[in-house]
Scaffold this active site. Structure first.
Site, mmCIF file in Angstrom:
data_model
loop_
_atom_site.group_PDB
_atom_site.id
_atom_site.type_symbol
_atom_site.label_atom_id
_atom_site.label_comp_id
_atom_site.label_asym_id
_atom_site.label_seq_id
_atom_site.Cartn_x
_atom_site.Cartn_y
_atom_site.Cartn_z
ATOM 1 C CB SER A 185 -1.113 -0.062 1.090
ATOM 2 O OG SER A 185 -0.028 -0.230 2.377
ATOM 3 C CG HIS A 213 -3.601 -0.842 -2.078
ATOM 4 N ND1 HIS A 213 -4.211 0.471 -2.405
ATOM 5 C CD2 HIS A 213 -3.232 -1.152 -1.273
ATOM 6 C CE1 HIS A 213 -4.326 0.839 -1.222
ATOM 7 N NE2 HIS A 213 -3.597 0.038 -0.360
ATOM 8 C CE LYS A 245 -7.449 1.141 0.577
ATOM 9 N NZ LYS A 245 -7.109 0.091 1.531
HETATM 10 C C1 PLP Z 1 -6.912 -0.160 2.985
HETATM 11 C C2 PLP Z 1 -6.521 -1.203 3.249
HETATM 12 C C3 PLP Z 1 -6.987 -1.997 4.243
HETATM 13 C C4 PLP Z 1 -8.208 -1.848 5.034
HETATM 14 O O1 PLP Z 1 -9.376 -1.819 4.225
HETATM 15 P P1 PLP Z 1 -10.508 -0.733 4.519
HETATM 16 O O2 PLP Z 1 -11.803 -1.068 3.913
HETATM 17 O O3 PLP Z 1 -10.325 0.748 4.302
HETATM 18 O O4 PLP Z 1 -10.636 -0.957 6.055
HETATM 19 C C5 PLP Z 1 -6.675 -3.382 4.401
HETATM 20 N N1 PLP Z 1 -5.364 -3.739 3.788
HETATM 21 C C6 PLP Z 1 -4.928 -2.843 2.776
HETATM 22 C C7 PLP Z 1 -3.715 -3.592 1.920
HETATM 23 C C8 PLP Z 1 -5.200 -1.788 2.680
HETATM 24 O O5 PLP Z 1 -4.565 -0.788 1.755
#
Ligand code: PLP
Length: 406
Positions: A185, A213, A245
């Protein structure tokens, strides 16, 4: 009688906060008054954003908005219950089916957030005495998940498959889960999934990939980093990804064999003891899955913006990291340097976040630039112009080249 020696919790917290302030590590909230495509209004100013995770530009897609509105009209706003009581609606069931089909898995299970999906999955799979082997740069919630489960957390240096093997071999008798981000991330690079899968097969460990991602961005029809690596449910029986995302919604899911999903429904406390996501949101996410799968031009456009940004940055001698994904960080090292750069960009109408420790390791503060299919070529050029003038001005003033800071 009051205890004179008992520490006051709020006082202790305030001290910790002020220590962050002194180290240039204090985090601050910013209120966005309005969002429109990649544009954000904040403090009455219109800023071009390069920090959202809306990689395919779906968050404001009319079909998602229409699905949300239609379902809210018919079903209301809140689901008003946990899935196991009366909160599991037709919209959730349809979305789970669509997600399983997209990712090539037998079943899928929705969670209200990705954070909870990782906590719940690890807590259901692991217990005391088990080993949880993880990449050091994994997302915070994977690390927290191992801790919640009470497993022994064993971390390996970033993307180092041999070191991962040593960690597994140090506990040959223990049940073991190896968990990794698919796309990291804060770095944007892809995990060595094929090698990790081979290692897990050899060591009889279970492989879990967090593809927050990668889903929507990588692989055929955007099926994600696992599919892009030529792997599937057999090699990666625990796949987690988010809907917040590239899909432009909110929420998350875990996909895998029926035995995994059935077990999560029984044992994953962050699934059981929480309110289901609003059904209207599930309907919007269903529309997002269809668009993300079908509209390949969004991935092609994103790839062309990434190539344009990387070529321009290389020409300017900027400290680009080795990422081919929508996450294109510039590694600056010092927290103050990252804050200064973010501030200089904001003065030029661009919003990019400075990411500092503890989100990234000490001495590795960076600008986390993210690109989206909602951007245009001229937006990337605007960003490159601003970066060029900040860093060239900075290099002259301080007498060293930014590229030297890596
Ligand atoms: C954003 C993210 C999460 C958390 O997801 P949310 O739905 O925002 O709680 C988990 N793992 C990774 C790698 C992320 O980038």
């Amino acid at each position: 009688m009051t205890s004179p020696s008992r520490p006051d919790l709020l006082h202790r917290l305030a001290i910790q906060t002020s220590e962050r302030e002194h180290a240039n590590l204090r985090r601050r909230l910013r209120t966005i008054e309005h969002a429109e495509g990649p544009w954000l209004e904040s403090g009455g100013r219109r800023l071009l954003g390069f920090c959202s995770n809306d990689y395919l530009g779906l968050a404001q897609h009319p079909q998602l908005i229409a699905a949300l509105k239609r379902t809210a009209d018919d079903e209301g706003v809140g689901g008003a219950s946990a899935h196991l009581i009366c909160g599991h609606r037709r919209e959730h069931a349809q979305l789970e089916e669509a997600l399983a089909e997209w990712t090539g898995c037998e079943r899928a299970l929705l969670f209200s957030t990705g954070y909870m999906a990782n906590l719940g999955t690890m807590q259901a799979l692991l217990g005391h005495g088990d080993a949880c082997v993880q990449d050091k740069l994994n997302h915070a919630c994977l690390l927290d998940g191992a801790q919640l489960a009470g497993a022994e957390l064993k971390r390996y240096p970033h993307a180092d498959v041999d070191a991962a093997a040593r960690q597994l071999q140090s506990r040959p008798q223990a049940a073991a889960l190896l968990a990794t981000d698919g796309v990291f991330s804060m770095d944007g690079d892809v995990a060595p999934l094929a090698k990790l899968a081979a290692l897990c097969a050899r060591e009889r460990a279970t492989l879990m990939v967090d593809d927050a991602h990668g889903l929507g961005v990588l692989g055929t029809e955007g099926a994600g980093s696992v599919q892009a690596a030529g792997l599937g449910q057999r090699e990666v029986p625990v796949l987690m990804a988010t809907l917040g995302k590239a899909l432009g919604c909110s929420g998350a899911f875990v996909a895998g064999p029926a035995a995994l999903i059935d077990g999560l429904v029984q044992f994953a406390r962050p699934y059981i003891y929480t309110t289901a996501m609003p059904p209207a949101l599930a309907a919007a996410a269903c529309a997002a899955v269809e668009i993300a799968r079908g509209e390949n031009w969004r991935r092609e456009k994103l790839q062309s913006l990434i190539a344009r940004f990387r070529a321009g940055s290389a020409q300017l001698g900027l400290p680009l990291m080795a990422s081919q994904s929508a996450i294109q960080p510039l590694l600056l090292g010092d927290a103050q340097a990252a804050l200064d750069a973010a501030q200089a960009l904001e003065q030029r109408g661009l919003l990019v976040t400075a990411i500092r420790p503890p989100t990234v390791p000490q001495g590795q503060a960076r600008l986390r630039i993210t690109l989206s299919a909602a951007h245009e070529d001229e937006h990337v050029d605007q960003l490159l112009d601003a970066l060029g003038s900040h860093f060239h001005g900075h290099a002259q003033a301080s007498g060293h080249d930014v590229t030297g800071s890596r």
